[in-house]
Each structure stands twice: as structure tokens, then as C-alpha cells.
Design a protein around this motif. Sequence first.
Motif, PDB file in Angstrom:
ATOM      1  N   PRO A 394       0.816  -1.206   0.000  1.00 37.90           N
ATOM      2  CA  PRO A 394       0.000   0.000   0.000  1.00 37.90           C
ATOM      3  C   PRO A 394       0.856   1.265   0.000  1.00 37.90           C
ATOM      4  O   PRO A 394       2.035   1.242   0.370  1.00 37.90           O
ATOM      5  CB  PRO A 394      -0.785  -0.121   1.312  1.00 37.90           C
ATOM      6  CG  PRO A 394       0.138  -0.875   2.213  1.00 37.90           C
ATOM      7  CD  PRO A 394       0.850  -1.869   1.323  1.00 37.90           C
ATOM      8  N   GLU A 395       0.253   2.354  -0.432  1.00 36.24           N
ATOM      9  CA  GLU A 395       0.918   3.653  -0.372  1.00 36.24           C
ATOM     10  C   GLU A 395       1.167   4.005   1.089  1.00 36.24           C
ATOM     11  O   GLU A 395       0.229   4.108   1.883  1.00 36.24           O
ATOM     12  CB  GLU A 395       0.025   4.728  -1.007  1.00 36.24           C
ATOM     13  CG  GLU A 395       0.652   6.080  -1.126  1.00 36.24           C
ATOM     14  CD  GLU A 395       1.380   6.264  -2.437  1.00 36.24           C
ATOM     15  OE1 GLU A 395       2.241   7.152  -2.486  1.00 36.24           O
ATOM     16  OE2 GLU A 395       1.088   5.528  -3.400  1.00 36.24           O
ATOM     17  N   PRO A 396       2.427   4.188   1.499  1.00 39.20           N
ATOM     18  CA  PRO A 396       2.687   4.486   2.915  1.00 39.20           C
ATOM     19  C   PRO A 396       2.349   5.936   3.243  1.00 39.20           C
ATOM     20  O   PRO A 396       2.501   6.820   2.387  1.00 39.20           O
ATOM     21  CB  PRO A 396       4.191   4.230   3.051  1.00 39.20           C
ATOM     22  CG  PRO A 396       4.734   4.484   1.685  1.00 39.20           C
ATOM     23  CD  PRO A 396       3.665   4.063   0.712  1.00 39.20           C
ATOM     24  N   PRO A 397       1.879   6.214   4.441  1.00 36.25           N
ATOM     25  CA  PRO A 397       1.613   7.607   4.839  1.00 36.25           C
ATOM     26  C   PRO A 397       2.880   8.450   4.735  1.00 36.25           C
ATOM     27  O   PRO A 397       3.979   7.993   5.094  1.00 36.25           O
ATOM     28  CB  PRO A 397       1.151   7.481   6.293  1.00 36.25           C
ATOM     29  CG  PRO A 397       0.718   6.059   6.453  1.00 36.25           C
ATOM     30  CD  PRO A 397       1.577   5.264   5.525  1.00 36.25           C
ATOM     31  N   LEU A 398       2.749   9.670   4.235  1.00 36.45           N
ATOM     32  CA  LEU A 398       3.909  10.542   4.070  1.00 36.45           C
ATOM     33  C   LEU A 398       4.594  10.847   5.394  1.00 36.45           C
ATOM     34  O   LEU A 398       5.784  11.163   5.425  1.00 36.45           O
ATOM     35  CB  LEU A 398       3.482  11.849   3.400  1.00 36.45           C
ATOM     36  CG  LEU A 398       3.052  11.742   1.931  1.00 36.45           C
ATOM     37  CD1 LEU A 398       2.519  13.075   1.443  1.00 36.45           C
ATOM     38  CD2 LEU A 398       4.219  11.279   1.061  1.00 36.45           C
ATOM     39  N   TRP A 421       9.040   5.048  -3.410  1.00 34.24           N
ATOM     40  CA  TRP A 421       8.880   5.886  -2.216  1.00 34.24           C
ATOM     41  C   TRP A 421      10.245   6.196  -1.596  1.00 34.24           C
ATOM     42  O   TRP A 421      10.437   6.103  -0.380  1.00 34.24           O
ATOM     43  CB  TRP A 421       7.978   5.165  -1.207  1.00 34.24           C
ATOM     44  CG  TRP A 421       6.612   4.886  -1.752  1.00 34.24           C
ATOM     45  CD1 TRP A 421       5.712   5.797  -2.200  1.00 34.24           C
ATOM     46  CD2 TRP A 421       5.996   3.598  -1.935  1.00 34.24           C
ATOM     47  NE1 TRP A 421       4.560   5.168  -2.649  1.00 34.24           N
ATOM     48  CE2 TRP A 421       4.706   3.811  -2.488  1.00 34.24           C
ATOM     49  CE3 TRP A 421       6.398   2.289  -1.674  1.00 34.24           C
ATOM     50  CZ2 TRP A 421       3.833   2.776  -2.784  1.00 34.24           C
ATOM     51  CZ3 TRP A 421       5.529   1.246  -1.978  1.00 34.24           C
ATOM     52  CH2 TRP A 421       4.259   1.495  -2.526  1.00 34.24           C
ATOM     53  N   GLN A 422      11.205   6.555  -2.466  1.00 45.52           N
ATOM     54  CA  GLN A 422      12.590   6.673  -2.036  1.00 45.52           C
ATOM     55  C   GLN A 422      12.800   7.710  -0.945  1.00 45.52           C
ATOM     56  O   GLN A 422      13.671   7.545  -0.082  1.00 45.52           O
ATOM     57  CB  GLN A 422      13.492   6.983  -3.235  1.00 45.52           C
ATOM     58  CG  GLN A 422      13.102   8.197  -4.049  1.00 45.52           C
ATOM     59  CD  GLN A 422      13.993   8.343  -5.278  1.00 45.52           C
ATOM     60  OE1 GLN A 422      15.195   8.173  -5.191  1.00 45.52           O
ATOM     61  NE2 GLN A 422      13.384   8.660  -6.417  1.00 45.52           N
ATOM     62  N   ARG A 423      12.022   8.783  -0.937  1.00 50.58           N
ATOM     63  CA  ARG A 423      12.219   9.809   0.093  1.00 50.58           C
ATOM     64  C   ARG A 423      11.785   9.344   1.475  1.00 50.58           C
ATOM     65  O   ARG A 423      12.149   9.960   2.472  1.00 50.58           O
ATOM     66  CB  ARG A 423      11.454  11.081  -0.285  1.00 50.58           C
ATOM     67  CG  ARG A 423      11.992  11.773  -1.533  1.00 50.58           C
ATOM     68  CD  ARG A 423      11.285  13.080  -1.794  1.00 50.58           C
ATOM     69  NE  ARG A 423      11.834  13.768  -2.961  1.00 50.58           N
ATOM     70  CZ  ARG A 423      11.412  14.946  -3.404  1.00 50.58           C
ATOM     71  NH1 ARG A 423      10.426  15.579  -2.750  1.00 50.58           N
ATOM     72  NH2 ARG A 423      11.955  15.488  -4.470  1.00 50.58           N
ATOM     73  N   GLN A 424      11.008   8.291   1.527  1.00 54.45           N
ATOM     74  CA  GLN A 424      10.516   7.813   2.820  1.00 54.45           C
ATOM     75  C   GLN A 424      11.324   6.648   3.380  1.00 54.45           C
ATOM     76  O   GLN A 424      11.101   6.238   4.516  1.00 54.45           O
ATOM     77  CB  GLN A 424       9.051   7.381   2.709  1.00 54.45           C
ATOM     78  CG  GLN A 424       8.092   8.548   2.474  1.00 54.45           C
ATOM     79  CD  GLN A 424       6.662   8.077   2.360  1.00 54.45           C
ATOM     80  OE1 GLN A 424       6.052   8.168   1.300  1.00 54.45           O
ATOM     81  NE2 GLN A 424       6.120   7.553   3.444  1.00 54.45           N
ATOM     82  N   VAL A 425      12.249   6.105   2.568  1.00 54.84           N
ATOM     83  CA  VAL A 425      12.993   4.922   3.022  1.00 54.84           C
ATOM     84  C   VAL A 425      13.925   5.320   4.165  1.00 54.84           C
ATOM     85  O   VAL A 425      14.872   6.087   3.989  1.00 54.84           O
ATOM     86  CB  VAL A 425      13.787   4.296   1.869  1.00 54.84           C
ATOM     87  CG1 VAL A 425      14.608   3.109   2.384  1.00 54.84           C
ATOM     88  CG2 VAL A 425      12.837   3.832   0.765  1.00 54.84           C
ATOM     89  N   ASN A 481       8.048   4.630  14.753  1.00 50.48           N
ATOM     90  CA  ASN A 481       7.197   5.427  13.873  1.00 50.48           C
ATOM     91  C   ASN A 481       7.041   4.839  12.470  1.00 50.48           C
ATOM     92  O   ASN A 481       6.279   5.368  11.661  1.00 50.48           O
ATOM     93  CB  ASN A 481       7.772   6.838  13.740  1.00 50.48           C
ATOM     94  CG  ASN A 481       7.700   7.611  15.023  1.00 50.48           C
ATOM     95  OD1 ASN A 481       6.620   7.814  15.571  1.00 50.48           O
ATOM     96  ND2 ASN A 481       8.846   8.041  15.541  1.00 50.48           N
ATOM     97  N   CYS A 482       7.734   3.754  12.165  1.00 51.52           N
ATOM     98  CA  CYS A 482       7.814   3.307  10.775  1.00 51.52           C
ATOM     99  C   CYS A 482       6.631   2.465  10.323  1.00 51.52           C
ATOM    100  O   CYS A 482       5.822   1.983  11.122  1.00 51.52           O
ATOM    101  CB  CYS A 482       9.100   2.508  10.567  1.00 51.52           C
ATOM    102  SG  CYS A 482       9.002   0.790  11.172  1.00 51.52           S
TER     103      CYS A 482
END
Length: 549
Positions: A394-398, A421-425, A481-482
Motif C-alpha cells: 500500500p501507499e505508505p503515509p507521508l 517511495w525513495q524519500r521515505q525509506v 514510527n515506521c
Amino acid sequence: MTSWLSGTTISAPFTIGSGVVATAPSVLARLAREIPQLGFVTTKTLSLLPREGYREPIIYEYYPGCFINAVGLANPGAAAFVRDIAPHLPLHNNKPLVASIMGENPDEFVACAKILDPVASAFELNLSCPHVKGAGQSVGSDPEAVKTIIQLMKKTFPKPVIAKLSPNLGDIATSAQLCERAGADGLSLINTVGPGLILDDAGIPILSNEVGGMSGRGILPIGLKAVRDVARVAHIPIIASGGIASPCDVRAYQRAGASFFSVGSALAGKNTQQLISFFQYLAQGIDPSTPLRSPESPDQREGLLTAYTKTTVLRNSPAADDLFVLDLADARPCNPGSFFFLRIPGVGEKPFSPMSHNPHRYLIRAVGPFTKRCQALQTGDEIYLRGPYGNGFPEPPLSRPLVLIAGGTGAAPLIMAAARWQRQVGRMFIGFSKEIQAHFKRELERTVARVRVVVDAPGEVGAILSELAHDMRSEKILYRNCVAFLCGPRRMTGAAVALLLDAVPRSRIFVAREDLMRCGIGLCGSCATEHGLRSCIDGPVFPLEYEQP
């Protein structure tokens, strides 16, 4: 309520056909519980000894709603089924369990039934499978054998016996009369028609068995004629099957003389929730006094579920001794965690989740005949693919960082997830059991930010788990938080989940399962999970909080 063969009552006159969807005990039990319209449930055809069946491809949709299949009556054997169904009994509301059985002779039918007797409410005799030598319609074509089988079954077991007959053997009404005189309590009409043959654009049979039984919308008129002809001469209940896909079809079979209704190919492509809605929809056809207003099916779809696209190999590069990366000239989009079937004509097909989709890149381990043939492909070679199938991650929350944990070829969908979703890794772990080539390791490190590539020491396993445990101790806020995505071998993902649960809620952990997937459209049931879901259609990505009994 509906009167059942044994004189008891059941909640509704529907079942799912033998060998379709509910082929694993866990799925069978779950659907019995969640679909009120299933008045009784039918097992896949079981044999005295296990049968492997045929290799993939085993099913193909050649026209909307029309299928050809050759599974080969694959099953674990009667004893294994009894062992596996036992924890699920009794079924919800004590629904009858009809054990479909096969044999090459009368004694084999009886021996198989004796093993199943402790769990079966009734027996369905498969006298009609059109593509297995020595069984099915090979036995059903011999009137004396059919008569002997039914008489032996009735003499040995005080339970209903249902004869499943084929429309391929000529005068089905005469066959039905013979079964009734021999003591059959009911008739199941019809099995698949054929066998038939479907060729690809190169003239090569699509099914690995070359020929298969035909089912779905195209055989509805044949089923209706068989039921009407038999109902005119027989005086025992008829279970109708063959092309049922709407309330109008149920009503038509009812008018032809059927008392019960078995649904099969129309369930293709439907996840568990869609199955529940679909049987509610079909039930509108039961009451003959209720006018039908042509209600719309709850899951209208376009196109063919198994349509192949021909593509070519762009590059085939080694990643380790038995690991390689296959690049294809196809850019069909998909979600990380969804999968495609790759097919080499005359060799077979297998499912793989890509590591990128523009172009398609697959990380494959050479372990069997098909993957070793893939390993030998060269630039410009042709290959077929179909898909995508399944639910991806699923699309992860920003607002939440991503933690990605992969093992072996399970790295593929998570590499795609990291790119999307590279900015969130926040962290990525990729574990391998053997050394990978330096160029492939460098590629991973360039592609994925904050990645740790871990290789087990010779003779040891679990290095990735040690890395994860150490990181969780030093980065407590990150893990608290992940959102965590996992894919890889079952033991690895299970151990990683156990570690994560110290900091991450179940609702934020998602696992892509690596189950055996043979059709991709939810029909064959080979990918059943322990909780009664089908990984290819309900998954393969599951949140931990969802995959519950």
C-alpha cells in the motif's frame, strides 16, 4: 432452508464446484463460514494416493468467461486431506462436506472413501474428468464399472452417493438412469466439456498438457440440455453446474430440473470479499416467484484474465552463481508486490514479482527446469508474460518512514518499493544466503538509499536478523514510527516480524507471501494460506492484522 440429500436441511442450495477455489481445507472452511449461500461444500477430487497433476500453464481464458484447464486432478491424497481438514471440523453450522473422489477401478473408489469416511457427509464420484487417462470419464464410459462402483459404495457406506457425469459420453440420460438404478442418491451435471485445444500465435498449445476441459459461459447450453434431459427420466436430485454466472442462469437450471447449483469458472478473479457479494447476487435467482430485473453483476470486468503479451529479452546478467537479472522489453505498470507470469512455450510458466517495470526487470534464482531455461535466455529471445496480478504494497503515509526487509529474490518487489517511495525509506536490509557479484551489489547500493546488503557466512543463516536486531536497538524512534514492508522466505520474514513487533504495531507491518501460485486468478487454490485466503488474489501482500482466521 433447503432439503438436503440425507433428509436434513441446509441453508441454501449452492456449492462451489470440485477443484475450484475451495481446494484447500483452510479456504473451504473459511468460505463455509463467510458465505451463507453455500449450503454444502465440495472438496477437490481426492485420490487414494497423492497426485502431482500437470505443470503450469494449467488454465487459460480464451474468451470472456470461457476457460480451458488441465490441472490433472492434483491433490494431496485422501489421508493427507483428512489430517488437514480435521482442525476445521465441524464446518460452520455443521454444513455437509461432500468428498469428491476418484479411482481407476471400483476397489480404489471404496478404499479412498474408507479413508475419508470419518469426515465426509456424502461422496461425489468423479466419473467425468475429460483429460486424465485411466480415471474420470475413462471409468465413466464403462456402464458396468459405473454400476459396480455405485453399488459397492452404497453397500459399504450409509451416506449419500452422488454420480458426477460427463456430457461427452453420448446419452447422458441413459447414464443417469443406470446410476439411479444402481442406488445413487443424486447426480452432478456436468463436468467440463472436451477435451479441447488452444494454441498460441506460434501454433504451440498453451496448456502444458496440451488439451484440457472447457468450462464457463460457453458450456451453459450444454449443461442446461443435460439437466433437462436427465430430469425427464431420473427421479433423484440434480446438482447443476456449467456456466452459472448470474441469477438468470440459476433460474434457467432450476426450470430445467435442478435442485442444487454448483458454481465454478465464474469465480475467476474474485477475492474473498467479492465471492461473498457474488453469491448474494446469485441467490436472487432461487425463488421462482420473484421476477428477475436483470441485476448487474457486482464485479463487471473487461478483457481476459490470462491474456499473454509477447516481449523480448533486453539483457540477461548474472548476479550470483544461481541468481540472475532478466530485463524484458515491456513497460506495463504494476504496484510493488504485484506479480506476472512468465511463459516459455513448451517449457511452462512461473510467477515473478518485478524489481522495476520500465523496463520489466526480474531477479530470478535458477532452481528448476523453467528458471534454468530462463537463465539461458539471450538478448532478442522471445518470452510471454501475463498480469499483473495480486495486491501490491500500500501507499505508505507521508508522515511515516519505511523500513524494508528482503531475503533473496524477495528483494525484487522491495527494490521497486524503495524506488517509488525513495524519500521515505528510512532503512533497507537485503539478505542473501550466498555471495553476490560485486557489480550487482554496487547496483543495489546505487539504486536504494540507506540499504544494507547482508550475506550469510558459509554454513550459517540469519545474518540479516542480527543486523535488524542491532539496528532496532540503536534507532528506536525510527522503528517506533515506521511502516515495515517484508518479502522473502517464510522463516526469515516470520523471525523478522517477531523482532519488529517489539516496536511496530501489527497494522503497520505488511508481508508479501511467497506461496505456490499456479493460476494467478484465484481458481486453483494452490496458494491457500493457513487462514483460508488465497495469496494470488487476496494478497500476496497482507497486513498482519488482516490475515486472521
